[in-house]
Write a protein that holds these residues in place. Sequence first.
Motif, PDB file in Angstrom:
ATOM      1  N   THR A 100       0.615  -1.029  -0.079  1.00 52.89           N
ATOM      2  CA  THR A 100      -0.040   0.000  -0.037  1.00 52.89           C
ATOM      3  C   THR A 100       0.844   1.147  -0.065  1.00 52.89           C
ATOM      4  N   HIS A 101       0.499   2.347  -0.767  1.00 55.51           N
ATOM      5  CA  HIS A 101       1.070   3.365  -0.716  1.00 55.51           C
ATOM      6  C   HIS A 101       0.033   4.513  -0.670  1.00 55.51           C
ATOM      7  N   PHE A 102       0.554   5.982  -0.205  1.00 50.98           N
ATOM      8  CA  PHE A 102      -0.649   6.986   0.056  1.00 50.98           C
ATOM      9  C   PHE A 102      -0.115   8.060  -0.599  1.00 50.98           C
ATOM     10  N   MET A 103      -1.071   8.768  -1.074  1.00 48.35           N
ATOM     11  CA  MET A 103      -0.976  10.205  -1.736  1.00 48.35           C
ATOM     12  C   MET A 103      -1.815  11.195  -1.279  1.00 48.35           C
ATOM     13  N   ILE A 104      -1.076  12.519  -1.126  1.00 53.50           N
ATOM     14  CA  ILE A 104      -2.088  13.607  -0.626  1.00 53.50           C
ATOM     15  C   ILE A 104      -2.473  14.475  -1.908  1.00 53.50           C
ATOM     16  N   THR A 105      -3.415  14.745  -2.067  1.00 60.45           N
ATOM     17  CA  THR A 105      -3.891  15.570  -3.345  1.00 60.45           C
ATOM     18  C   THR A 105      -3.447  16.947  -2.960  1.00 60.45           C
ATOM     19  N   ASP A 106      -3.210  17.817  -4.059  1.00 65.50           N
ATOM     20  CA  ASP A 106      -2.778  19.381  -4.049  1.00 65.50           C
ATOM     21  C   ASP A 106      -3.876  20.201  -3.894  1.00 65.50           C
ATOM     22  N   HIS A 107      -3.932  21.407  -4.120  1.00 64.08           N
ATOM     23  CA  HIS A 107      -4.973  22.411  -3.775  1.00 64.08           C
ATOM     24  C   HIS A 107      -5.982  22.347  -5.103  1.00 64.08           C
ATOM     25  N   GLU A 108      -5.570  21.538  -6.120  1.00 59.74           N
ATOM     26  CA  GLU A 108      -6.487  21.322  -7.111  1.00 59.74           C
ATOM     27  C   GLU A 108      -7.141  19.997  -7.175  1.00 59.74           C
ATOM     28  N   GLY A 109      -6.978  19.312  -6.236  1.00 64.26           N
ATOM     29  CA  GLY A 109      -7.377  17.683  -6.186  1.00 64.26           C
ATOM     30  C   GLY A 109      -6.534  17.063  -6.976  1.00 64.26           C
ATOM     31  N   TYR A 110      -5.426  17.193  -7.458  1.00 68.13           N
ATOM     32  CA  TYR A 110      -4.458  16.328  -8.130  1.00 68.13           C
ATOM     33  C   TYR A 110      -3.790  15.494  -7.474  1.00 68.13           C
ATOM     34  N   PHE A 111      -3.456  13.868  -7.635  1.00 69.45           N
ATOM     35  CA  PHE A 111      -2.350  13.296  -6.978  1.00 69.45           C
ATOM     36  C   PHE A 111      -1.584  12.608  -8.081  1.00 69.45           C
ATOM     37  N   HIS A 112      -0.173  12.269  -7.635  1.00 64.27           N
ATOM     38  CA  HIS A 112       0.772  11.862  -8.765  1.00 64.27           C
ATOM     39  C   HIS A 112       1.383  10.881  -7.717  1.00 64.27           C
ATOM     40  N   ILE A 113       1.651   9.850  -8.415  1.00 60.78           N
ATOM     41  CA  ILE A 113       2.546   8.627  -7.843  1.00 60.78           C
ATOM     42  C   ILE A 113       3.573   7.907  -8.758  1.00 60.78           C
ATOM     43  N   GLU A 114       4.662   7.648  -8.349  1.00 57.90           N
ATOM     44  CA  GLU A 114       5.705   7.028  -9.216  1.00 57.90           C
ATOM     45  C   GLU A 114       6.159   5.804  -8.249  1.00 57.90           C
ATOM     46  N   LEU A 115       5.977   4.592  -8.789  1.00 58.36           N
ATOM     47  CA  LEU A 115       6.191   3.430  -8.049  1.00 58.36           C
ATOM     48  C   LEU A 115       7.216   2.665  -8.768  1.00 58.36           C
ATOM     49  N   ALA A 116       8.082   1.985  -7.978  1.00 63.56           N
ATOM     50  CA  ALA A 116       8.931   0.951  -8.238  1.00 63.56           C
ATOM     51  C   ALA A 116       8.629  -0.455  -8.094  1.00 63.56           C
ATOM     52  N   ALA A 117       8.511  -1.154  -9.139  1.00 63.19           N
ATOM     53  CA  ALA A 117       7.941  -2.573  -9.170  1.00 63.19           C
ATOM     54  C   ALA A 117       9.008  -3.486  -8.321  1.00 63.19           C
ATOM     55  N   GLY A 118       8.512  -4.318  -7.148  1.00 61.11           N
ATOM     56  CA  GLY A 118       9.232  -5.185  -6.464  1.00 61.11           C
ATOM     57  C   GLY A 118       9.664  -6.416  -7.297  1.00 61.11           C
ATOM     58  N   LYS A 119       8.700  -6.395  -8.152  1.00 65.66           N
ATOM     59  CA  LYS A 119       9.199  -7.728  -9.177  1.00 65.66           C
ATOM     60  C   LYS A 119       8.723  -7.341 -10.464  1.00 65.66           C
ATOM     61  N   PRO A 120       9.216  -7.949 -11.459  1.00 61.85           N
ATOM     62  CA  PRO A 120       8.907  -7.432 -12.768  1.00 61.85           C
ATOM     63  C   PRO A 120       7.179  -7.730 -13.090  1.00 61.85           C
ATOM     64  N   MET A 121       6.752  -6.485 -13.948  1.00 60.44           N
ATOM     65  CA  MET A 121       5.340  -6.700 -14.375  1.00 60.44           C
ATOM     66  C   MET A 121       5.167  -8.012 -15.409  1.00 60.44           C
ATOM     67  N   PRO A 122       3.956  -8.579 -15.093  1.00 60.22           N
ATOM     68  CA  PRO A 122       3.923  -9.772 -16.160  1.00 60.22           C
ATOM     69  C   PRO A 122       3.586  -9.045 -17.468  1.00 60.22           C
ATOM     70  N   GLU A 123       4.219 -10.072 -18.416  1.00 61.07           N
ATOM     71  CA  GLU A 123       4.278  -9.539 -19.828  1.00 61.07           C
ATOM     72  C   GLU A 123       2.998 -10.274 -20.669  1.00 61.07           C
ATOM     73  N   THR A 124       2.034 -10.605 -19.856  1.00 55.71           N
ATOM     74  CA  THR A 124       1.063 -11.287 -20.666  1.00 55.71           C
ATOM     75  C   THR A 124      -0.436 -10.559 -21.267  1.00 55.71           C
ATOM     76  N   ASP A 125      -0.118  -9.160 -20.519  1.00 55.85           N
ATOM     77  CA  ASP A 125      -0.915  -8.147 -21.044  1.00 55.85           C
ATOM     78  C   ASP A 125      -0.225  -7.044 -21.083  1.00 55.85           C
ATOM     79  N   ILE A 126      -0.582  -5.992 -21.789  1.00 54.15           N
ATOM     80  CA  ILE A 126       0.249  -4.608 -21.853  1.00 54.15           C
ATOM     81  C   ILE A 126      -0.681  -3.882 -20.954  1.00 54.15           C
ATOM     82  N   TRP A 127      -1.718  -4.041 -20.433  1.00 53.81           N
ATOM     83  CA  TRP A 127      -2.746  -3.122 -19.358  1.00 53.81           C
ATOM     84  C   TRP A 127      -2.498  -4.028 -18.317  1.00 53.81           C
ATOM     85  N   HIS A 128      -2.294  -3.184 -17.179  1.00 54.69           N
ATOM     86  CA  HIS A 128      -2.173  -3.553 -15.772  1.00 54.69           C
ATOM     87  C   HIS A 128      -3.081  -2.691 -14.856  1.00 54.69           C
ATOM     88  N   GLU A 129      -3.703  -2.985 -13.688  1.00 54.31           N
ATOM     89  CA  GLU A 129      -4.473  -2.197 -12.922  1.00 54.31           C
ATOM     90  C   GLU A 129      -3.996  -1.995 -11.703  1.00 54.31           C
TER      91      GLU A 129
END
Length: 385
Positions: A100-129
């Motif tokens: 779990t990771h937590f983000m706080i929205t700025d004064h315009e309500g936006y949030f941003h996050i950059e996450l490093a994968a602990g293990k490589p993402m699977p290559e079975t699909d180009i879309w991940h959730e």
Amino acid sequence: MSDLKKRISGIAGKIEENVDRLLLTFRKRLNADEPLQIVTYRSYGTANRIFLKGRVLKDKGIRQATGRDTTLTNLLNMYKRFETDEVAGATVKATFQQQTHFMITDHEGYFHIELAAGKPMPETDIWHELELELTGAPYSFSPGVKSTAKILIPGPDAEYGIISDLDDTVIRTTATSLLAMARNTFLHNAHSRLPFAGVSGFYKALQRGRNGKRNNPFFYVSSSPWNLYDLLTDFLELNDIPEGPVLLRDVGLEPGKDNGDHMGHKYTEIKNILLTYPNLNFVLIGDSGQDDPKIYRRIVAEFPQRILAIYIRDVQLADREEIAVAVSKELGSDNVEMIILDNTIEAANHAANSGLILADSVPQIVLDKKMDKGELPGKENVLEP
């Protein structure tokens, strides 16, 4: 921007910020149990790192558009899109790879996050959730506010990527005329706005490439504001145009926002994509109506050998065509073809001759274009060319 414009922009931005702060204070005092929503924007990443942007807003209840919606309904929904109630200081929890990771929205309500994968993402699909949940806000809200973000991660066997403009490239916007653009934007919805004939077939052929795997990634970069995000993504889906991150811009009165800086916004977004995927070459698609040819010229200069072809839809304005033709000649010294075209079939033929798509894709694109124009049974409300 002149010093006077900067000063006016700064004053207007302060006014906007103070109004937002007063509204937030008012809501806190009311302790209103308002319906909130997490708006997520399709993003992209690599097997080792992902990026995400979203926003927490009051839920104005904009319902899914239909082909039966009236002009008044479209106008009302557009008003709701732009008259946003942002939620500053909200806490959003992201669940990724069982962490779990937590983000706080700025004064315009936006949030941003950059996450490093602990293990490589699977290559079975180009879309991940990525699962998101609202866990805190400056005032009370009903629990259970959740959303699912979609992240594009191109597979290692992608042949190339495609970066496309939207306005007057895929969808008719008439961005060269302020009045016509306003009419198209505010009085229509995803069902009644019109694509250019043959775009769906051509883009699907590029996505398919020559290996037939349909895994060449698409990225859409537009100068439209984030407020139009749902309308544009619905439009792509309704017209069977390949899914991809839709990268828009934050428009407002505050200093630092790229108001009117069409070239700076698009250049930055395209540059970030190429930096993210250093081993992937790209096809660029745009139109002659604004600064696309100049932007693409700059990209070619900064990323030599990375651009396979550039397709520019001619918006039939002589002065803009002259600029595009001049840029096309300059690109000849970089061995990059920029083709200025009147219709999608010209682009498809060039792509087939250049080895970007299979030659047997062209007849199908021709059929798709005829169907789009109503010359064959099927859709009949699509624009030429």
